[in-house]
Design a protein around this motif. Sequence first.
Motif, PDB file in Angstrom:
ATOM      1  N   MET A   1      -0.021  85.001 -59.739  1.00 52.72           N
ATOM      2  CA  MET A   1      -0.495  84.657 -61.389  1.00 52.72           C
ATOM      3  C   MET A   1      -0.014  86.115 -62.431  1.00 52.72           C
ATOM      4  N   LYS A   2       0.508  84.265 -63.480  1.00 56.31           N
ATOM      5  CA  LYS A   2       1.174  85.466 -64.382  1.00 56.31           C
ATOM      6  C   LYS A   2       0.654  86.235 -65.612  1.00 56.31           C
ATOM      7  N   THR A   3       1.464  87.542 -65.283  1.00 49.56           N
ATOM      8  CA  THR A   3       0.710  87.680 -66.297  1.00 49.56           C
ATOM      9  C   THR A   3       1.652  88.704 -67.219  1.00 49.56           C
ATOM     10  N   LYS A   4       0.674  88.577 -69.080  1.00 52.30           N
ATOM     11  CA  LYS A   4       1.685  89.521 -70.112  1.00 52.30           C
ATOM     12  C   LYS A   4       1.217  90.605 -70.441  1.00 52.30           C
ATOM     13  N   ILE A   5       2.396  91.594 -71.017  1.00 53.95           N
ATOM     14  CA  ILE A   5       1.716  92.770 -71.442  1.00 53.95           C
ATOM     15  C   ILE A   5       2.182  93.044 -72.177  1.00 53.95           C
ATOM     16  N   ILE A   6       1.288  93.743 -73.599  1.00 52.15           N
ATOM     17  CA  ILE A   6       2.046  93.873 -74.827  1.00 52.15           C
ATOM     18  C   ILE A   6       1.889  95.808 -74.740  1.00 52.15           C
ATOM     19  N   VAL A   7       3.393  95.894 -74.554  1.00 55.99           N
ATOM     20  CA  VAL A   7       3.782  97.574 -74.015  1.00 55.99           C
ATOM     21  C   VAL A   7       4.058  98.211 -75.874  1.00 55.99           C
ATOM     22  N   GLN A   8       4.428  99.980 -75.877  1.00 55.74           N
ATOM     23  CA  GLN A   8       4.343  99.815 -76.870  1.00 55.74           C
ATOM     24  C   GLN A   8       6.335 101.044 -76.566  1.00 55.74           C
ATOM     25  N   GLN A  25      12.175  95.388 -58.808  1.00 60.99           N
ATOM     26  CA  GLN A  25      11.696  96.207 -57.591  1.00 60.99           C
ATOM     27  C   GLN A  25      10.974  96.162 -57.089  1.00 60.99           C
ATOM     28  N   LEU A  26       9.849  96.297 -58.291  1.00 59.77           N
ATOM     29  CA  LEU A  26       8.308  96.043 -57.061  1.00 59.77           C
ATOM     30  C   LEU A  26       8.227  94.816 -55.833  1.00 59.77           C
ATOM     31  N   ASP A  27       7.671  94.955 -55.398  1.00 61.76           N
ATOM     32  CA  ASP A  27       7.310  94.522 -53.989  1.00 61.76           C
ATOM     33  C   ASP A  27       6.102  93.393 -54.374  1.00 61.76           C
ATOM     34  N   ASN A  28       6.365  92.216 -54.451  1.00 63.13           N
ATOM     35  CA  ASN A  28       5.088  90.757 -54.668  1.00 63.13           C
ATOM     36  C   ASN A  28       5.805  90.992 -56.421  1.00 63.13           C
ATOM     37  N   VAL A  29       6.567  90.788 -57.019  1.00 62.98           N
ATOM     38  CA  VAL A  29       6.446  91.112 -58.758  1.00 62.98           C
ATOM     39  C   VAL A  29       7.732  89.948 -58.472  1.00 62.98           C
ATOM     40  N   THR A  30       7.671  89.243 -59.303  1.00 67.93           N
ATOM     41  CA  THR A  30       9.017  87.724 -59.356  1.00 67.93           C
ATOM     42  C   THR A  30       8.835  87.987 -60.875  1.00 67.93           C
ATOM     43  N   ASN A  31      10.128  87.001 -61.320  1.00 72.03           N
ATOM     44  CA  ASN A  31       9.736  86.489 -62.976  1.00 72.03           C
ATOM     45  C   ASN A  31       9.800  87.202 -63.817  1.00 72.03           C
ATOM     46  N   VAL A  32       9.833  88.332 -64.080  1.00 75.21           N
ATOM     47  CA  VAL A  32      10.328  89.169 -64.942  1.00 75.21           C
ATOM     48  C   VAL A  32      10.901  89.016 -66.144  1.00 75.21           C
ATOM     49  N   GLU A  49      -3.798  93.453 -57.712  1.00 75.40           N
ATOM     50  CA  GLU A  49      -3.423  94.275 -57.299  1.00 75.40           C
ATOM     51  C   GLU A  49      -2.099  95.277 -58.048  1.00 75.40           C
ATOM     52  N   TYR A  50      -1.376  93.766 -57.931  1.00 77.74           N
ATOM     53  CA  TYR A  50       0.579  94.321 -58.160  1.00 77.74           C
ATOM     54  C   TYR A  50       0.067  94.152 -59.620  1.00 77.74           C
ATOM     55  N   ALA A  51      -0.638  92.997 -60.313  1.00 77.13           N
ATOM     56  CA  ALA A  51      -0.474  93.816 -61.522  1.00 77.13           C
ATOM     57  C   ALA A  51      -0.534  94.567 -62.318  1.00 77.13           C
ATOM     58  N   LEU A  52      -1.806  95.411 -61.574  1.00 79.36           N
ATOM     59  CA  LEU A  52      -2.034  96.757 -61.980  1.00 79.36           C
ATOM     60  C   LEU A  52      -0.984  97.844 -61.976  1.00 79.36           C
ATOM     61  N   SER A  53      -0.661  97.446 -60.560  1.00 74.32           N
ATOM     62  CA  SER A  53       1.433  98.560 -60.140  1.00 74.32           C
ATOM     63  C   SER A  53       1.662  98.505 -61.655  1.00 74.32           C
ATOM     64  N   VAL A  54       2.152  96.981 -61.689  1.00 70.85           N
ATOM     65  CA  VAL A  54       3.290  96.696 -63.017  1.00 70.85           C
ATOM     66  C   VAL A  54       3.147  97.296 -63.693  1.00 70.85           C
ATOM     67  N   LYS A  55       1.700  97.815 -64.696  1.00 73.69           N
ATOM     68  CA  LYS A  55       1.194  98.903 -65.926  1.00 73.69           C
ATOM     69  C   LYS A  55       1.038 100.257 -65.791  1.00 73.69           C
ATOM     70  N   GLU A  56       1.315 100.005 -64.103  1.00 74.45           N
ATOM     71  CA  GLU A  56       1.352 101.505 -64.099  1.00 74.45           C
ATOM     72  C   GLU A  56       2.379 102.275 -64.071  1.00 74.45           C
TER      73      GLU A  56
END
Length: 88
Positions: A1-8, A25-32, A49-56
């Motif tokens: 699942m491709k995701t984009k987050i706008i950050v501060q 370094q996170l499991d199941n997260v690629t192409n950062v 669930e993994y996308a939420l872990s990236v946000k956290e």
Amino acid sequence: MKTKIIVQNLKCGGCANTITTKLSQLDNVTNVLVNIESSTVSFVALNAEYALSVKEKLKAIGYPSVGESNRVLSKAKSFVSCATGKMK
């Protein structure tokens, strides 16, 4: 699942380097990919669930998503993360 987050607090290549390193370094997260100009972090996560872990994780290292609280502590964390990223 491709995701984009706008950050501060994303300001420079040091910030981008830290974000890329930490998220890779996170499991199941690629192409950062980090875009400094648009303050976006894009990645592919196995599921929501993994996308939420990236946000956290972003929030924990000082880069909360737009709409989240961006208090002095977050700004201080991003400053340290940025400096660390510049040293690498």
